[in-house]
Motif scaffolding. Structure first.
Motif, PDB file in Angstrom:
ATOM      1  N   SER A 336       0.818  -1.210   0.000  1.00  0.00           N
ATOM      2  CA  SER A 336       0.000   0.000   0.000  1.00  0.00           C
ATOM      3  C   SER A 336       0.854   1.263   0.000  1.00  0.00           C
ATOM      4  CB  SER A 336      -0.935   0.011   1.215  1.00  0.00           C
ATOM      5  OG  SER A 336      -0.206   0.074   2.427  1.00  0.00           O
ATOM      6  N   ASN A 359      -9.247   3.692   2.089  1.00  0.00           N
ATOM      7  CA  ASN A 359      -9.819   2.443   2.563  1.00  0.00           C
ATOM      8  C   ASN A 359     -10.506   2.683   3.893  1.00  0.00           C
ATOM      9  OD1 ASN A 359     -10.181  -0.411   2.524  1.00  0.00           O
ATOM     10  ND2 ASN A 359      -8.178  -0.605   1.542  1.00  0.00           N
ATOM     11  N   PHE A 361     -10.807   1.525   7.829  1.00  0.00           N
ATOM     12  CA  PHE A 361      -9.901   0.920   8.798  1.00  0.00           C
ATOM     13  C   PHE A 361     -10.730   0.133   9.803  1.00  0.00           C
ATOM     14  CE2 PHE A 361      -6.674   0.457  12.042  1.00  0.00           C
ATOM     15  CZ  PHE A 361      -5.506   0.377  11.301  1.00  0.00           C
ATOM     16  N   THR A 435      -6.557  -2.512   7.315  1.00  0.00           N
ATOM     17  CA  THR A 435      -7.445  -1.867   6.350  1.00  0.00           C
ATOM     18  C   THR A 435      -8.488  -2.870   5.868  1.00  0.00           C
ATOM     19  OG1 THR A 435      -6.057  -2.427   4.460  1.00  0.00           O
ATOM     20  CG2 THR A 435      -5.596  -0.333   5.583  1.00  0.00           C
ATOM     21  N   THR A 462      -8.925   5.991   5.503  1.00  0.00           N
ATOM     22  CA  THR A 462      -7.561   5.996   6.034  1.00  0.00           C
ATOM     23  C   THR A 462      -6.756   7.143   5.447  1.00  0.00           C
ATOM     24  OG1 THR A 462      -6.942   4.393   4.328  1.00  0.00           O
ATOM     25  CG2 THR A 462      -7.440   3.534   6.505  1.00  0.00           C
TER      26      THR A 462
END
Length: 503
Positions: A336, A359, A361, A435, A462
Protein backbone atom coordinates in the motif's frame (compact mmCIF):
# COMPACT_ATOMS: atom_id res chain seq x y z
CA UNK A 1 -5.28 -21.46 -46.31
CA UNK A 2 -2.84 -19.35 -44.31
CA UNK A 3 -3.60 -15.81 -43.20
CA UNK A 4 -1.50 -13.21 -41.41
CA UNK A 5 -2.70 -11.11 -38.50
CA UNK A 6 -1.14 -9.02 -35.74
CA UNK A 7 -2.00 -9.30 -32.05
CA UNK A 8 -1.10 -6.34 -29.83
CA UNK A 9 -1.36 -6.81 -26.09
CA UNK A 10 -0.83 -4.61 -23.02
CA UNK A 11 -1.19 -5.27 -19.30
CA UNK A 12 -0.80 -3.58 -15.93
CA UNK A 13 -1.45 -0.03 -17.11
CA UNK A 14 -2.31 0.86 -13.49
CA UNK A 15 -3.62 4.29 -14.43
CA UNK A 16 -0.10 5.31 -15.52
CA UNK A 17 -1.36 7.45 -18.36
CA UNK A 18 1.32 10.14 -18.64
CA UNK A 19 4.63 9.75 -20.48
CA UNK A 20 8.17 9.72 -19.09
CA UNK A 21 11.27 11.47 -20.41
CA UNK A 22 14.66 9.81 -20.07
CA UNK A 23 18.12 11.36 -19.70
CA UNK A 24 18.33 11.41 -23.51
CA UNK A 25 15.20 13.64 -23.55
CA UNK A 26 13.30 10.98 -25.51
CA UNK A 27 9.61 10.72 -24.62
CA UNK A 28 8.55 7.17 -23.83
CA UNK A 29 5.12 5.81 -23.09
CA UNK A 30 1.96 7.61 -22.19
CA UNK A 31 -1.59 6.93 -23.29
CA UNK A 32 -1.27 9.07 -26.45
CA UNK A 33 1.71 7.08 -27.76
CA UNK A 34 -0.03 3.81 -26.91
CA UNK A 35 -3.07 4.96 -28.87
CA UNK A 36 -0.88 6.24 -31.71
CA UNK A 37 0.87 2.89 -32.09
CA UNK A 38 -2.35 0.87 -31.97
CA UNK A 39 -3.89 3.09 -34.66
CA UNK A 40 -0.74 2.83 -36.80
CA UNK A 41 -0.72 -0.98 -36.70
CA UNK A 42 -4.48 -1.19 -37.29
CA UNK A 43 -4.05 0.88 -40.46
CA UNK A 44 -1.30 -1.44 -41.71
CA UNK A 45 -3.29 -4.69 -41.60
CA UNK A 46 -5.66 -6.99 -39.65
CA UNK A 47 -4.99 -6.29 -35.97
CA UNK A 48 -6.35 -7.41 -32.60
CA UNK A 49 -5.59 -5.32 -29.49
CA UNK A 50 -6.28 -6.62 -25.97
CA UNK A 51 -5.47 -5.52 -22.41
CA UNK A 52 -4.79 -8.29 -19.87
CA UNK A 53 -5.80 -6.79 -16.54
CA UNK A 54 -4.87 -4.09 -14.04
CA UNK A 55 -6.03 -1.06 -15.97
CA UNK A 56 -6.82 0.62 -12.65
CA UNK A 57 -4.83 1.87 -9.66
CA UNK A 58 -1.18 2.57 -8.91
CA UNK A 59 -0.57 6.29 -9.21
CA UNK A 60 -2.25 9.45 -7.93
CA UNK A 61 -4.48 9.72 -10.99
CA UNK A 62 -5.61 6.10 -10.87
CA UNK A 63 -6.59 6.28 -7.19
CA UNK A 64 -7.95 9.83 -7.09
CA UNK A 65 -10.54 9.24 -9.81
CA UNK A 66 -11.24 5.57 -8.96
CA UNK A 67 -10.58 4.73 -12.61
CA UNK A 68 -13.03 7.23 -14.16
CA UNK A 69 -10.31 9.05 -16.09
CA UNK A 70 -8.68 5.78 -17.15
CA UNK A 71 -11.95 4.39 -18.52
CA UNK A 72 -12.57 7.52 -20.62
CA UNK A 73 -9.18 7.22 -22.27
CA UNK A 74 -9.30 3.45 -22.75
CA UNK A 75 -12.66 3.86 -24.48
CA UNK A 76 -11.00 6.21 -26.97
CA UNK A 77 -8.45 3.50 -27.88
CA UNK A 78 -11.25 0.88 -28.05
CA UNK A 79 -9.46 -2.41 -27.30
CA UNK A 80 -11.03 -5.48 -28.87
CA UNK A 81 -11.17 -7.21 -25.46
CA UNK A 82 -10.16 -6.59 -21.84
CA UNK A 83 -9.60 -9.21 -19.15
CA UNK A 84 -9.58 -8.67 -15.37
CA UNK A 85 -6.61 -8.17 -13.07
CA UNK A 86 -6.44 -8.04 -9.28
CA UNK A 87 -6.62 -4.23 -9.12
CA UNK A 88 -9.97 -4.17 -10.89
CA UNK A 89 -11.24 -5.66 -7.61
CA UNK A 90 -9.68 -3.01 -5.34
CA UNK A 91 -12.83 -0.93 -4.91
CA UNK A 92 -15.25 -3.82 -4.38
CA UNK A 93 -17.70 -5.78 -6.48
CA UNK A 94 -20.17 -2.91 -7.02
CA UNK A 95 -17.43 -0.70 -8.46
CA UNK A 96 -16.27 -3.61 -10.62
CA UNK A 97 -19.73 -3.98 -12.16
CA UNK A 98 -19.88 -0.24 -12.90
CA UNK A 99 -16.36 -0.40 -14.35
CA UNK A 100 -17.43 -3.26 -16.63
CA UNK A 101 -20.49 -1.44 -17.93
CA UNK A 102 -18.71 1.89 -18.45
CA UNK A 103 -16.09 0.34 -20.72
CA UNK A 104 -17.13 0.25 -24.36
CA UNK A 105 -14.93 -2.82 -24.93
CA UNK A 106 -16.05 -6.30 -23.80
CA UNK A 107 -14.62 -7.36 -20.40
CA UNK A 108 -14.14 -11.15 -20.31
CA UNK A 109 -13.68 -13.51 -17.36
CA UNK A 110 -14.70 -17.18 -17.35
CA UNK A 111 -13.96 -18.01 -13.69
CA UNK A 112 -16.62 -16.04 -11.79
CA UNK A 113 -20.15 -17.43 -11.62
CA UNK A 114 -23.17 -17.26 -9.34
CA UNK A 115 -24.05 -20.25 -7.19
CA UNK A 116 -26.93 -22.54 -8.01
CA UNK A 117 -27.84 -21.20 -11.43
CA UNK A 118 -24.18 -21.07 -12.53
CA UNK A 119 -24.64 -17.78 -14.34
CA UNK A 120 -21.38 -16.18 -15.41
CA UNK A 121 -20.78 -12.81 -13.80
CA UNK A 122 -18.88 -11.62 -16.88
CA UNK A 123 -18.90 -12.58 -20.53
CA UNK A 124 -16.61 -15.62 -20.28
CA UNK A 125 -15.29 -15.59 -23.84
CA UNK A 126 -15.45 -13.68 -27.07
CA UNK A 127 -15.30 -14.75 -30.72
CA UNK A 128 -13.58 -12.10 -32.81
CA UNK A 129 -12.88 -12.29 -36.54
CA UNK A 130 -9.71 -10.46 -37.58
CA UNK A 131 -8.61 -10.60 -41.21
CA UNK A 132 -10.55 -13.79 -41.86
CA UNK A 133 -9.19 -15.47 -38.71
CA UNK A 134 -11.82 -16.45 -36.12
CA UNK A 135 -10.32 -16.06 -32.65
CA UNK A 136 -11.83 -17.44 -29.44
CA UNK A 137 -10.62 -15.32 -26.51
CA UNK A 138 -11.10 -16.60 -22.94
CA UNK A 139 -10.47 -14.41 -19.87
CA UNK A 140 -9.00 -16.07 -16.76
CA UNK A 141 -7.97 -15.03 -13.23
CA UNK A 142 -6.37 -17.20 -10.49
CA UNK A 143 -8.32 -18.40 -7.47
CA UNK A 144 -6.36 -16.07 -5.16
CA UNK A 145 -8.12 -13.03 -6.68
CA UNK A 146 -11.50 -14.66 -6.05
CA UNK A 147 -10.57 -15.28 -2.41
CA UNK A 148 -10.16 -11.52 -2.03
CA UNK A 149 -13.80 -11.05 -3.07
CA UNK A 150 -15.44 -13.83 -1.06
CA UNK A 151 -14.29 -12.50 2.30
CA UNK A 152 -17.38 -10.31 1.87
CA UNK A 153 -20.28 -12.36 3.26
CA UNK A 154 -22.69 -11.51 0.42
CA UNK A 155 -20.16 -12.47 -2.26
CA UNK A 156 -19.24 -15.66 -0.41
CA UNK A 157 -22.90 -16.71 -0.37
CA UNK A 158 -23.56 -15.75 -3.99
CA UNK A 159 -20.41 -16.48 -6.01
CA UNK A 160 -18.37 -19.50 -7.03
CA UNK A 161 -14.96 -19.81 -8.66
CA UNK A 162 -14.71 -22.17 -11.61
CA UNK A 163 -11.24 -23.66 -12.03
CA UNK A 164 -9.53 -22.44 -15.19
CA UNK A 165 -9.27 -25.78 -16.99
CA UNK A 166 -12.99 -26.40 -16.43
CA UNK A 167 -13.76 -22.88 -17.64
CA UNK A 168 -11.65 -23.38 -20.78
CA UNK A 169 -13.37 -26.71 -21.46
CA UNK A 170 -16.82 -25.12 -21.11
CA UNK A 171 -15.97 -22.33 -23.56
CA UNK A 172 -14.49 -24.73 -26.12
CA UNK A 173 -17.64 -26.85 -25.91
CA UNK A 174 -19.86 -23.79 -26.25
CA UNK A 175 -18.15 -22.93 -29.55
CA UNK A 176 -17.36 -26.43 -30.84
CA UNK A 177 -19.82 -26.13 -33.75
CA UNK A 178 -18.23 -22.89 -34.89
CA UNK A 179 -15.11 -22.78 -37.00
CA UNK A 180 -12.47 -21.44 -34.58
CA UNK A 181 -9.00 -20.88 -36.02
CA UNK A 182 -7.21 -19.61 -32.92
CA UNK A 183 -7.78 -20.08 -29.16
CA UNK A 184 -6.21 -17.34 -27.03
CA UNK A 185 -6.20 -17.08 -23.22
CA UNK A 186 -6.09 -13.58 -21.70
CA UNK A 187 -4.86 -14.12 -18.14
CA UNK A 188 -3.50 -12.29 -15.11
CA UNK A 189 -1.73 -15.23 -13.52
CA UNK A 190 1.82 -13.91 -13.66
CA UNK A 191 4.49 -15.62 -15.75
CA UNK A 192 4.93 -18.54 -13.33
CA UNK A 193 1.19 -19.09 -13.28
CA UNK A 194 0.97 -19.01 -17.07
CA UNK A 195 3.82 -21.52 -17.28
CA UNK A 196 1.98 -23.89 -14.95
CA UNK A 197 -1.27 -23.33 -16.82
CA UNK A 198 0.38 -24.29 -20.11
CA UNK A 199 2.49 -27.12 -18.67
CA UNK A 200 -0.52 -28.91 -17.14
CA UNK A 201 -2.98 -28.20 -19.95
CA UNK A 202 -5.18 -31.33 -20.36
CA UNK A 203 -4.74 -33.11 -23.67
CA UNK A 204 -8.37 -32.59 -24.64
CA UNK A 205 -8.01 -28.79 -24.44
CA UNK A 206 -6.54 -26.98 -27.44
CA UNK A 207 -4.99 -23.58 -26.64
CA UNK A 208 -2.79 -21.72 -29.14
CA UNK A 209 -1.58 -18.67 -27.22
CA UNK A 210 -1.47 -17.11 -23.74
CA UNK A 211 -1.40 -13.33 -23.29
CA UNK A 212 -0.68 -12.55 -19.63
CA UNK A 213 0.17 -9.94 -17.04
CA UNK A 214 0.75 -9.21 -13.33
CA UNK A 215 4.56 -9.55 -13.06
CA UNK A 216 5.56 -6.10 -14.42
CA UNK A 217 8.53 -7.64 -16.23
CA UNK A 218 10.08 -6.81 -19.59
CA UNK A 219 10.41 -10.12 -21.40
CA UNK A 220 13.29 -10.43 -23.86
CA UNK A 221 11.39 -13.08 -25.79
CA UNK A 222 8.12 -14.96 -25.63
CA UNK A 223 8.35 -18.35 -23.91
CA UNK A 224 6.99 -21.61 -25.26
CA UNK A 225 5.65 -24.14 -22.73
CA UNK A 226 3.99 -27.36 -23.87
CA UNK A 227 3.86 -25.93 -27.37
CA UNK A 228 2.00 -22.76 -26.24
CA UNK A 229 3.66 -19.32 -26.70
CA UNK A 230 3.36 -17.08 -23.61
CA UNK A 231 4.06 -13.34 -23.37
CA UNK A 232 3.29 -10.23 -21.35
CA UNK A 233 4.21 -6.60 -21.96
CA UNK A 234 6.00 -4.94 -19.06
CA UNK A 235 4.20 -2.28 -16.99
CA UNK A 236 2.33 0.95 -17.59
CA UNK A 237 2.34 2.43 -21.07
CA UNK A 238 6.06 2.31 -21.84
CA UNK A 239 5.87 -0.84 -24.02
CA UNK A 240 3.39 -2.96 -25.94
CA UNK A 241 3.63 -6.64 -26.88
CA UNK A 242 3.29 -7.63 -30.52
CA UNK A 243 2.68 -11.06 -32.09
CA UNK A 244 2.83 -11.34 -35.88
CA UNK A 245 1.06 -14.61 -36.67
CA UNK A 246 0.54 -16.83 -39.66
CA UNK A 247 -2.64 -18.81 -38.95
CA UNK A 248 -3.74 -22.01 -40.68
CA UNK A 249 -7.45 -21.40 -41.25
CA UNK A 250 -8.02 -24.89 -42.64
CA UNK A 251 -6.35 -27.05 -40.02
CA UNK A 252 -6.52 -24.40 -37.29
CA UNK A 253 -3.70 -23.12 -35.09
CA UNK A 254 -0.51 -21.14 -35.57
CA UNK A 255 1.67 -22.00 -38.56
CA UNK A 256 4.34 -19.41 -37.75
CA UNK A 257 4.83 -16.54 -35.30
CA UNK A 258 7.16 -13.78 -34.20
CA UNK A 259 6.94 -11.74 -30.98
CA UNK A 260 8.58 -8.51 -29.90
CA UNK A 261 8.27 -6.07 -27.00
CA UNK A 262 7.90 -2.68 -28.65
CA UNK A 263 9.12 0.43 -26.77
CA UNK A 264 6.62 3.25 -27.27
CA UNK A 265 8.62 6.29 -28.38
CA UNK A 266 8.09 9.02 -30.96
CA UNK A 267 10.61 7.22 -33.16
CA UNK A 268 8.16 4.30 -33.36
CA UNK A 269 4.90 6.21 -33.75
CA UNK A 270 3.27 9.60 -33.51
CA UNK A 271 1.27 10.56 -30.42
CA UNK A 272 -2.50 10.58 -30.77
CA UNK A 273 -3.24 14.31 -30.58
CA UNK A 274 -6.95 13.78 -29.97
CA UNK A 275 -6.16 11.63 -26.96
CA UNK A 276 -3.69 14.25 -25.72
CA UNK A 277 -6.49 16.81 -25.69
CA UNK A 278 -8.81 14.49 -23.77
CA UNK A 279 -6.02 13.57 -21.34
CA UNK A 280 -5.38 17.25 -20.65
CA UNK A 281 -8.96 17.53 -19.45
CA UNK A 282 -9.36 14.34 -17.44
CA UNK A 283 -5.83 13.61 -16.25
CA UNK A 284 -3.38 16.45 -16.16
CA UNK A 285 -5.43 19.51 -15.26
CA UNK A 286 -5.31 20.38 -11.57
CA UNK A 287 -8.57 21.04 -9.79
CA UNK A 288 -9.25 24.77 -9.95
CA UNK A 289 -7.85 26.67 -7.01
CA UNK A 290 -6.12 23.58 -5.59
CA UNK A 291 -2.65 24.30 -4.22
CA UNK A 292 -0.08 21.62 -3.54
CA UNK A 293 -0.41 21.77 0.25
CA UNK A 294 2.59 20.85 2.41
CA UNK A 295 1.33 18.13 4.74
CA UNK A 296 4.45 17.61 6.83
CA UNK A 297 8.25 17.46 6.79
CA UNK A 298 10.44 14.44 7.42
CA UNK A 299 13.86 15.05 8.93
CA UNK A 300 15.38 13.37 5.85
CA UNK A 301 14.46 11.26 2.83
CA UNK A 302 13.06 7.90 3.96
CA UNK A 303 12.85 4.74 1.89
CA UNK A 304 11.16 1.40 1.38
CA UNK A 305 13.64 -0.55 -0.74
CA UNK A 306 11.68 -3.84 -0.70
CA UNK A 307 8.16 -4.82 0.28
CA UNK A 308 9.51 -7.89 2.02
CA UNK A 309 11.52 -6.20 4.75
CA UNK A 310 10.81 -3.71 7.52
CA UNK A 311 11.22 -0.13 6.28
CA UNK A 312 11.39 3.40 7.67
CA UNK A 313 8.34 4.50 5.69
CA UNK A 314 6.43 1.42 6.81
CA UNK A 315 7.23 2.08 10.48
CA UNK A 316 6.20 5.74 10.18
CA UNK A 317 2.80 4.87 8.66
CA UNK A 318 2.11 1.89 10.95
CA UNK A 319 2.88 4.00 14.02
CA UNK A 320 0.68 6.82 12.73
CA UNK A 321 -2.26 4.42 12.39
CA UNK A 322 -1.49 3.04 15.86
CA UNK A 323 -1.65 6.57 17.30
CA UNK A 324 -4.91 7.34 15.48
CA UNK A 325 -6.86 4.13 16.19
CA UNK A 326 -5.08 2.73 19.32
CA UNK A 327 -5.18 -1.04 18.65
CA UNK A 328 -2.71 -3.49 20.20
CA UNK A 329 -0.91 -3.75 16.86
CA UNK A 330 -1.29 -2.39 13.33
CA UNK A 331 -0.50 -4.53 10.27
CA UNK A 332 -0.19 -2.54 7.04
CA UNK A 333 0.29 -4.23 3.69
CA UNK A 334 3.71 -3.20 2.39
CA UNK A 335 2.27 -2.85 -1.11
CA UNK A 336 0.00 0.00 0.00
CA UNK A 337 3.08 2.25 0.18
CA UNK A 338 3.69 2.94 -3.50
CA UNK A 339 6.98 4.87 -3.56
CA UNK A 340 10.52 3.73 -2.81
CA UNK A 341 11.49 7.02 -1.15
CA UNK A 342 9.72 10.05 0.25
CA UNK A 343 10.61 13.37 1.84
CA UNK A 344 11.95 15.51 3.27
CA UNK A 345 8.91 17.61 2.26
CA UNK A 346 5.62 15.72 1.95
CA UNK A 347 3.10 17.65 -0.16
CA UNK A 348 -0.48 16.65 -0.87
CA UNK A 349 0.48 15.41 -4.32
CA UNK A 350 3.41 13.46 -2.86
CA UNK A 351 1.09 11.98 -0.26
CA UNK A 352 -1.36 10.76 -2.90
CA UNK A 353 1.47 8.97 -4.69
CA UNK A 354 2.93 7.68 -1.43
CA UNK A 355 -0.35 6.29 -0.05
CA UNK A 356 -2.97 6.17 -2.85
CA UNK A 357 -5.27 3.46 -1.47
CA UNK A 358 -8.14 5.05 0.42
CA UNK A 359 -9.82 2.44 2.56
CA UNK A 360 -11.84 1.75 5.65
CA UNK A 361 -9.90 0.92 8.80
CA UNK A 362 -11.03 -1.98 10.97
CA UNK A 363 -10.21 -3.32 14.40
CA UNK A 364 -10.17 -7.12 14.21
CA UNK A 365 -10.39 -9.22 17.38
CA UNK A 366 -8.11 -12.28 17.36
CA UNK A 367 -6.89 -14.54 20.13
CA UNK A 368 -3.20 -15.12 20.69
CA UNK A 369 -3.62 -18.66 19.41
CA UNK A 370 -5.29 -17.44 16.19
CA UNK A 371 -2.53 -14.89 15.61
CA UNK A 372 0.19 -17.47 16.16
CA UNK A 373 -1.51 -19.96 13.81
CA UNK A 374 -2.06 -17.20 11.26
CA UNK A 375 1.62 -16.24 11.14
CA UNK A 376 2.59 -19.90 10.97
CA UNK A 377 0.35 -20.18 7.89
CA UNK A 378 1.71 -16.95 6.37
CA UNK A 379 5.24 -18.38 6.30
CA UNK A 380 4.29 -21.98 5.51
CA UNK A 381 5.16 -23.65 2.20
CA UNK A 382 2.06 -23.51 -0.01
CA UNK A 383 1.06 -26.22 -2.53
CA UNK A 384 2.19 -24.00 -5.42
CA UNK A 385 5.69 -23.73 -3.94
CA UNK A 386 5.28 -20.19 -2.60
CA UNK A 387 5.53 -18.64 0.83
CA UNK A 388 4.30 -15.26 2.08
CA UNK A 389 1.20 -14.47 0.04
CA UNK A 390 1.40 -11.01 1.61
CA UNK A 391 4.05 -8.74 3.15
CA UNK A 392 3.45 -6.33 6.03
CA UNK A 393 4.74 -3.42 8.09
CA UNK A 394 4.02 -3.42 11.83
CA UNK A 395 3.52 -0.80 14.54
CA UNK A 396 5.69 -0.23 17.61
CA UNK A 397 5.69 -2.88 20.35
CA UNK A 398 5.44 -5.72 17.84
CA UNK A 399 8.28 -8.17 17.24
CA UNK A 400 8.38 -11.08 14.79
CA UNK A 401 11.39 -13.26 14.08
CA UNK A 402 11.29 -15.87 11.33
CA UNK A 403 13.87 -18.50 10.41
CA UNK A 404 13.80 -19.12 6.64
CA UNK A 405 16.71 -21.58 6.49
CA UNK A 406 14.70 -24.37 4.82
CA UNK A 407 11.80 -22.29 3.53
CA UNK A 408 11.70 -23.76 0.03
CA UNK A 409 11.68 -27.32 1.38
CA UNK A 410 9.71 -27.00 4.62
CA UNK A 411 8.47 -23.42 4.80
CA UNK A 412 9.80 -20.72 7.11
CA UNK A 413 9.43 -21.05 10.88
CA UNK A 414 8.18 -18.40 13.31
CA UNK A 415 10.59 -18.53 16.26
CA UNK A 416 9.50 -15.44 18.20
CA UNK A 417 6.26 -13.43 18.22
CA UNK A 418 5.46 -10.65 20.70
CA UNK A 419 3.00 -7.81 21.12
CA UNK A 420 3.70 -5.05 23.61
CA UNK A 421 7.06 -6.63 24.28
CA UNK A 422 5.49 -9.83 25.65
CA UNK A 423 4.88 -13.29 24.17
CA UNK A 424 1.31 -13.89 23.01
CA UNK A 425 -1.15 -15.49 25.39
CA UNK A 426 -3.33 -18.06 23.67
CA UNK A 427 -6.60 -17.07 25.35
CA UNK A 428 -6.11 -13.30 25.29
CA UNK A 429 -8.03 -11.33 22.66
CA UNK A 430 -5.85 -8.82 20.78
CA UNK A 431 -7.13 -5.80 18.86
CA UNK A 432 -5.44 -5.82 15.46
CA UNK A 433 -5.71 -2.77 13.20
CA UNK A 434 -6.00 -3.49 9.46
CA UNK A 435 -7.44 -1.87 6.35
CA UNK A 436 -10.57 -3.23 4.70
CA UNK A 437 -8.44 -4.56 1.84
CA UNK A 438 -6.31 -6.58 4.24
CA UNK A 439 -9.38 -7.93 6.04
CA UNK A 440 -10.91 -9.05 2.75
CA UNK A 441 -7.75 -11.00 1.89
CA UNK A 442 -7.14 -12.30 5.40
CA UNK A 443 -7.78 -15.93 4.50
CA UNK A 444 -5.33 -15.75 1.63
CA UNK A 445 -2.65 -14.25 3.88
CA UNK A 446 -3.21 -15.99 7.20
CA UNK A 447 -5.52 -18.93 6.46
CA UNK A 448 -8.25 -17.49 8.71
CA UNK A 449 -11.77 -16.39 7.78
CA UNK A 450 -12.87 -13.28 9.66
CA UNK A 451 -16.44 -13.38 10.95
CA UNK A 452 -18.58 -10.21 11.07
CA UNK A 453 -18.56 -10.24 14.87
CA UNK A 454 -14.74 -10.12 14.86
CA UNK A 455 -14.59 -6.89 12.83
CA UNK A 456 -15.42 -3.33 13.80
CA UNK A 457 -15.07 -0.42 11.36
CA UNK A 458 -13.46 2.55 13.11
CA UNK A 459 -12.86 4.84 10.11
CA UNK A 460 -14.23 5.28 6.61
CA UNK A 461 -11.12 6.95 5.15
CA UNK A 462 -7.56 6.00 6.03
CA UNK A 463 -6.24 8.58 3.54
CA UNK A 464 -8.06 11.47 5.20
CA UNK A 465 -7.11 10.33 8.69
CA UNK A 466 -3.45 9.81 7.83
CA UNK A 467 -3.18 13.13 5.98
CA UNK A 468 -4.78 14.97 8.91
CA UNK A 469 -2.46 13.22 11.37
CA UNK A 470 0.65 14.33 9.47
CA UNK A 471 -0.78 17.81 8.89
CA UNK A 472 -1.16 18.31 12.65
CA UNK A 473 2.21 16.74 13.46
CA UNK A 474 4.36 19.10 15.48
CA UNK A 475 7.91 19.38 14.19
CA UNK A 476 9.75 17.09 11.80
CA UNK A 477 8.69 13.47 11.46
CA UNK A 478 11.44 11.05 12.39
CA UNK A 479 11.43 7.33 11.70
CA UNK A 480 11.74 5.13 14.81
CA UNK A 481 14.53 2.60 15.11
CA UNK A 482 14.00 -0.61 13.22
CA UNK A 483 13.68 -3.99 14.88
CA UNK A 484 10.09 -5.18 14.47
CA UNK A 485 10.49 -7.89 11.84
CA UNK A 486 13.55 -10.09 11.50
CA UNK A 487 13.84 -12.60 8.64
CA UNK A 488 16.88 -14.85 9.09
CA UNK A 489 18.60 -16.91 6.37
CA UNK A 490 16.18 -16.10 3.55
CA UNK A 491 17.81 -17.43 0.32
CA UNK A 492 16.68 -15.23 -2.59
CA UNK A 493 13.26 -14.01 -3.49
CA UNK A 494 11.14 -12.25 -6.07
CA UNK A 495 8.75 -9.92 -4.30
CA UNK A 496 7.22 -7.74 -6.99
CA UNK A 497 4.81 -10.33 -8.40
CA UNK A 498 2.97 -11.08 -5.15
CA UNK A 499 3.81 -14.28 -3.28
CA UNK A 500 7.47 -15.05 -2.62
CA UNK A 501 8.59 -18.00 -4.75
CA UNK A 502 11.73 -19.96 -5.42
CA UNK A 503 13.73 -18.55 -8.33
Amino acid sequence: MKKEITILHANDLHGSLNFTVGSDLVQQGGISLLSGYVKKVRRSGPTFFGICGDILQEDVWGSDYKGENTVKLINEISPDAISLGNHELDYGLAHLMIFRDCLSSPVICANLQTKGITHKLFTPSLVKEIGGVRMLLIGLIPRSFFEGIVTDVFCRNMLDYQESYEAIRDELRAHEREHIDLVVLMTHYGLDGDRELAKNMPEDLHVDLILGGHDHIQMDAAEVVNGIPIAQSAFGTTHIGRFDLTVDTRGGGIADWRWQLVPLTEEICRPDKKLDEIADKVVFERKSGQDDLVICRFDKVYTQESRLYESDLGNIVADAFADIYEPDVVMIQSGSLRVKECGPVLTERDFNKFYPFDNQFLIVSLTGRELREGFDYLFSLKPDGSIMGGTFQFSRGFFLRVDATDCWEKGAKVVDLRIGGRPLKDDRVYRVGVTRNCAEKFFRYFGLYLLPEQMRVVSLSTCADLATYFLLYQGEVQAPERGRFQLDNFPGMRSEAGAEKRE
